[in-house]
Design an enzyme around this catalytic site. Sequence first.
Site, mmCIF file in Angstrom:
data_model
loop_
_atom_site.group_PDB
_atom_site.id
_atom_site.type_symbol
_atom_site.label_atom_id
_atom_site.label_comp_id
_atom_site.label_asym_id
_atom_site.label_seq_id
_atom_site.Cartn_x
_atom_site.Cartn_y
_atom_site.Cartn_z
ATOM 1 N N GLU A 28 -70.150 -21.962 -38.998
ATOM 2 C CA GLU A 28 -68.675 -21.906 -38.978
ATOM 3 C C GLU A 28 -68.080 -23.287 -38.705
ATOM 4 O O GLU A 28 -68.792 -24.214 -38.310
ATOM 5 C CB GLU A 28 -68.194 -20.922 -37.909
ATOM 6 C CG GLU A 28 -68.565 -21.331 -36.489
ATOM 7 C CD GLU A 28 -67.475 -21.004 -35.467
ATOM 8 O OE1 GLU A 28 -66.318 -21.379 -35.701
ATOM 9 O OE2 GLU A 28 -67.818 -20.393 -34.443
ATOM 10 N N LYS A 162 -67.313 -14.686 -25.018
ATOM 11 C CA LYS A 162 -66.906 -15.382 -23.798
ATOM 12 C C LYS A 162 -66.428 -14.412 -22.731
ATOM 13 O O LYS A 162 -65.674 -13.487 -23.015
ATOM 14 C CB LYS A 162 -65.763 -16.347 -24.102
ATOM 15 C CG LYS A 162 -66.178 -17.584 -24.820
ATOM 16 C CD LYS A 162 -64.995 -18.457 -25.133
ATOM 17 C CE LYS A 162 -63.913 -17.763 -25.906
ATOM 18 N NZ LYS A 162 -64.204 -17.286 -27.213
HETATM 19 N N1 PSU Z 1 -65.945 -19.043 -29.326
HETATM 20 C C1 PSU Z 1 -66.269 -20.307 -28.935
HETATM 21 N N2 PSU Z 1 -65.785 -21.368 -29.618
HETATM 22 C C2 PSU Z 1 -64.986 -21.187 -30.707
HETATM 23 C C3 PSU Z 1 -64.694 -19.844 -31.123
HETATM 24 C C4 PSU Z 1 -65.186 -18.815 -30.396
HETATM 25 O O1 PSU Z 1 -66.957 -20.490 -27.968
HETATM 26 O O2 PSU Z 1 -64.562 -22.177 -31.284
HETATM 27 C C5 PSU Z 1 -63.901 -19.622 -32.361
HETATM 28 C C6 PSU Z 1 -64.757 -18.862 -33.379
HETATM 29 O O3 PSU Z 1 -64.593 -19.473 -34.635
HETATM 30 C C7 PSU Z 1 -64.178 -17.464 -33.365
HETATM 31 C C8 PSU Z 1 -62.729 -17.743 -33.060
HETATM 32 O O4 PSU Z 1 -64.334 -16.816 -34.589
HETATM 33 O O5 PSU Z 1 -62.776 -18.795 -32.099
HETATM 34 C C9 PSU Z 1 -62.031 -16.517 -32.528
HETATM 35 O O6 PSU Z 1 -60.676 -16.737 -32.514
HETATM 36 P P1 PSU Z 1 -59.640 -15.517 -32.392
HETATM 37 O O7 PSU Z 1 -59.845 -14.972 -31.016
HETATM 38 O O8 PSU Z 1 -58.292 -16.177 -32.569
HETATM 39 O O9 PSU Z 1 -59.970 -14.559 -33.483
#
Ligand code: PSU
Length: 313
Positions: A28, A162
């Site tokens: 990603e 997380k």
């Molecule tokens: N977790 C991390 N670092 C990140 C992300 C998640 O430790 O950069 C990123 C991933 O790309 C995940 C996104 O898909 O954040 C999720 O964002 P949202 O909660 O806005 O969907």
Amino acid sequence: MSNLPNNFSQSLEISRASQQKLPIVALESTVITHGLPNPQNLALAQDMEQTVRAEGATPATIAVMDGKIQIGLSPDQLERLANARPDELIKVSLRDFATTLVQNKMGGTTVAGTMFVAQKAGIRVFATGGIGGVHKEARFDVSTDLQSLASIPMIVVCAGAKSILDLPATLEYLETMGVPVVGYGTDKFPEFFSTGKDLPVSVKLDTPEEIVKFARTHWELGMNSAVLVCQPVSSHMAIPADEISAVLAQVSQEVVEKKIIGQKVTPYELKRVNELTGGKSMRTNLDLLLNNAKLAAQIARAMVSYEHQQKVL
Ligand code: PSU
Ligand code: MN
């Protein structure tokens, strides 16, 4: 040539690897554009690709740039993406692809976005850090990652979600949507910064071969969901849950007080946790990302061997 739809572009290396049925790992790019500060983001992106190669697979970093949805970036593209200004960048989940293309911007794809693109390219294994989930602050803020996991058949390697998220709710959602949650060598759901303590996974598996057999069985039954493989952060880099819980509580309160909403929540939380732990959380994050890239490459190789055996039999 590939049969990709308009707006998609695949690097020559990835086209060749997929024609020759070599192992490929999707990576990603939101972690590059919105998850880590510069210059650590570029170093991490290069290190992840290198880790995948060292395990005998080809890395396909996915992003939107140069007017296309890119599958596999050149070294120059990776550098331009990592060094772009925040105002040139969009965090690309499913709803954001068209925006990024019509505005001719660059975009880092989230877990949901990357899965969507990897599937078009026939890639079956993907490595990330932590998946998005159900937020604590606004429980209707549910990451699109969960919906993609529910509907795209792919092995997604992560370190859990997380602990800043509502983890029990996130696991309930995955259960509802039929997504197997595999603990790699553990029966506890890993909590990203920490190894996990009391939430269960749905199955414990111990080797890449077992994971491939499991995923194949799941899909042969007709299931369309992903298999979420959760590898705990290595114990020497883990931050114990009780050490980080006060930081997580403070950051969560800040999100509410500052009225931070939508896709800005996750990047804000990662940045603040890093500041409040004096850089420790980022070191942990980098370590687990590389471990996940390594495991994903091993799984991709095991998948190719498995398919080869099936043909021979
Ligand atoms: N977790 C991390 N670092 C990140 C992300 C998640 O430790 O950069 C990123 C991933 O790309 C995940 C996104 O898909 O954040 C999720 O964002 P949202 O909660 O806005 O969907
Ligand atoms: Mn969200």
